[in-house]
Design an enzyme around this catalytic site. Structure first.
Site, short mmCIF file in Angstrom:
data_model
loop_
_atom_site.label_atom_id
_atom_site.label_comp_id
_atom_site.label_asym_id
_atom_site.label_seq_id
_atom_site.Cartn_x
_atom_site.Cartn_y
_atom_site.Cartn_z
N CYS A 1 0.83 -1.20 0.00
CA CYS A 1 0.00 0.00 0.00
C CYS A 1 0.88 1.26 0.00
O CYS A 1 1.71 1.43 -0.87
CB CYS A 1 -1.00 -0.04 1.16
SG CYS A 1 -2.39 1.10 0.99
N HIS B 1 0.55 1.63 -3.56
CA HIS B 1 -0.80 2.12 -3.84
C HIS B 1 -0.73 3.17 -4.96
O HIS B 1 0.18 4.02 -4.96
CB HIS B 1 -1.40 2.73 -2.57
CG HIS B 1 -2.83 3.10 -2.72
ND1 HIS B 1 -3.22 4.27 -3.35
CD2 HIS B 1 -3.95 2.46 -2.34
CE1 HIS B 1 -4.54 4.33 -3.34
NE2 HIS B 1 -5.01 3.25 -2.73
#
Length: 148
Positions: free
Chosen positions: A84, A106
């Protein structure tokens, strides 16, 4: 990630960089860590993996004990990684993604990587990165494969 690794038979230690073992993660997910980072800093691990989410990734980036462990892990050739936001917020700014090393994170944090990839999971040297919640099982399974 924790569940997949434990189901694969790995011993997993969740360490808190917070002031307590109870952690409130992104989206108000509550986790009780197994230990405080200071209590495990002298231990050796086959892999050190970071969750993502904000503002947790920023807190991880500010944890000197964790950064020291990650740098030792990298130098020893052992697996380390993040998912992420953490590849861009923790690893890249702290020199844990080397010059020319490819990584992913991400989509909202891709500008924080020097050599970004849009792949769902990237293995570059002993560093494993992934994009986010939608790729977390692939990330965990890649970790299982690398450690098996």
């Amino acid at each position: 990630m924790i569940d997949v690794l434990r189901r694969a038979g790995f011993e997993v230690t969740v360490a808190s960089c917070e002031a307590q073992v109870d952690i409130v993660a992104s989206r108000q997910v509550q986790i009780r860590a197994d230990a405080m980072i200071g209590d495990v800093v002298s231990e050796s691990f086959d892999a050190i993996l970071l969750p993502g989410g904000m503002p947790g990734a920023e807190r991880l980036a500010g944890c000197s004990a964790l950064l020291g462990k990650l740098k030792s892990q990298r130098e020893s050739g052992k697996l380390y990684g993040a998912i992420c936001a953490s590849p861009a917020v923790v690893l890249q700014p702290n020199g844990l993604i080397g010059e020319g090393q490819v990584a992913t994170c991400h989509p909202g944090f891709m500008e924080g990587l020097q050599n970004p990839s849009e792949a769902r999971v990237v293995v570059s040297g002993n560093c494993l990165t992934s994009r986010g919640p939608g790729t977390s099982f692939e990330f965990a399974l890649a970790c299982v494969a690398l450690l098996s």
